[in-house]
Write a protein that holds these residues in place. Structure first.
Motif, PDB file in Angstrom:
ATOM      1  N   LYS A  26      47.236  18.344  27.495  1.00 43.27           N
ATOM      2  CA  LYS A  26      47.846  17.471  26.475  1.00 43.27           C
ATOM      3  C   LYS A  26      49.163  17.995  25.899  1.00 43.27           C
ATOM      4  CE  LYS A  26      44.323  14.730  26.847  1.00 43.27           C
ATOM      5  NZ  LYS A  26      44.289  14.028  28.087  1.00 43.27           N
ATOM      6  N   TYR A  27      49.867  18.831  26.646  1.00 41.14           N
ATOM      7  CA  TYR A  27      51.209  19.228  26.244  1.00 41.14           C
ATOM      8  C   TYR A  27      52.197  18.187  26.749  1.00 41.14           C
ATOM      9  CZ  TYR A  27      49.791  24.022  25.084  1.00 41.14           C
ATOM     10  OH  TYR A  27      49.209  25.133  24.521  1.00 41.14           O
ATOM     11  N   LYS A  28      53.273  18.014  26.011  1.00 42.66           N
ATOM     12  CA  LYS A  28      54.386  17.167  26.451  1.00 42.66           C
ATOM     13  C   LYS A  28      55.440  18.086  27.051  1.00 42.66           C
ATOM     14  CE  LYS A  28      58.143  14.383  24.682  1.00 42.66           C
ATOM     15  NZ  LYS A  28      58.925  14.149  23.477  1.00 42.66           N
ATOM     16  N   ILE A  29      55.875  17.786  28.265  1.00 37.48           N
ATOM     17  CA  ILE A  29      56.905  18.597  28.912  1.00 37.48           C
ATOM     18  C   ILE A  29      58.259  18.126  28.393  1.00 37.48           C
ATOM     19  CG2 ILE A  29      57.918  19.354  31.100  1.00 37.48           C
ATOM     20  CD1 ILE A  29      54.957  20.254  30.560  1.00 37.48           C
ATOM     21  N   THR A  30      58.968  19.022  27.737  1.00 32.55           N
ATOM     22  CA  THR A  30      60.264  18.711  27.141  1.00 32.55           C
ATOM     23  C   THR A  30      61.412  19.083  28.071  1.00 32.55           C
ATOM     24  OG1 THR A  30      59.293  19.163  24.981  1.00 32.55           O
ATOM     25  CG2 THR A  30      61.670  19.105  25.079  1.00 32.55           C
TER      26      THR A  30
END
Length: 131
Positions: A26-30
């Motif tokens: 559930k991490y957002k790749i920035t």
């Protein structure tokens, strides 16, 4: 293709595996492969609390040393400086964190992924500046 090109492609494959792993958590790749004059950050990701600067280490096995052991003090300094540069251009209220993702793979198949959260901090950098 030469050895250097093969190594670069293999490194990119490892980074793609790490990014997919983070997305599952559930991490957002920035950002991917952020480069500046100080160095490169493999993955920049975010969750609710942190902006995470991730170094990815891909190895066949840990016979010689654990993959995370290749993130030495000099590499940590370069990552911290690159992260500071990124943070200047991308202000955030989130706490920065430095993680290492170890990937053990052979023949294009991932055998193991270890996510070491908060693998190192910036304390040694501050100590060096105070002298």
């Amino acid at each position: 293709m030469g050895g250097a090109e093969d190594k670069k492609l293999l490194g990119r494959w490892g980074e793609e595996q790490a990014a997919a792993f983070l997305k599952r958590k559930k991490y957002k790749i920035t950002g991917l492969n952020y480069r500046c004059r100080f160095g490169e950050i493999d993955i920049i990701a975010e969750n609710a609390r942190y902006v995470v600067f991730v170094e990815v280490k891909l190895r066949r096995d840990a016979r010689f040393a654990a993959a995370r052991e290749f993130v030495n003090a000099a590499k940590q300094r370069r990552l911290i400086c690159a992260a500071e540069q990124w943070l200047c251009a991308n202000p955030t209220q989130k706490q920065p964190r430095f993680d290492v993702i170890e990937i053990y793979a052979a023949a294009g198949a991932v055998r193991e992924i270890n996510h070491i959260e908060n693998a190192f901090d910036t304390d040694f950098m501050r100590a060096g500046r105070e002298k």
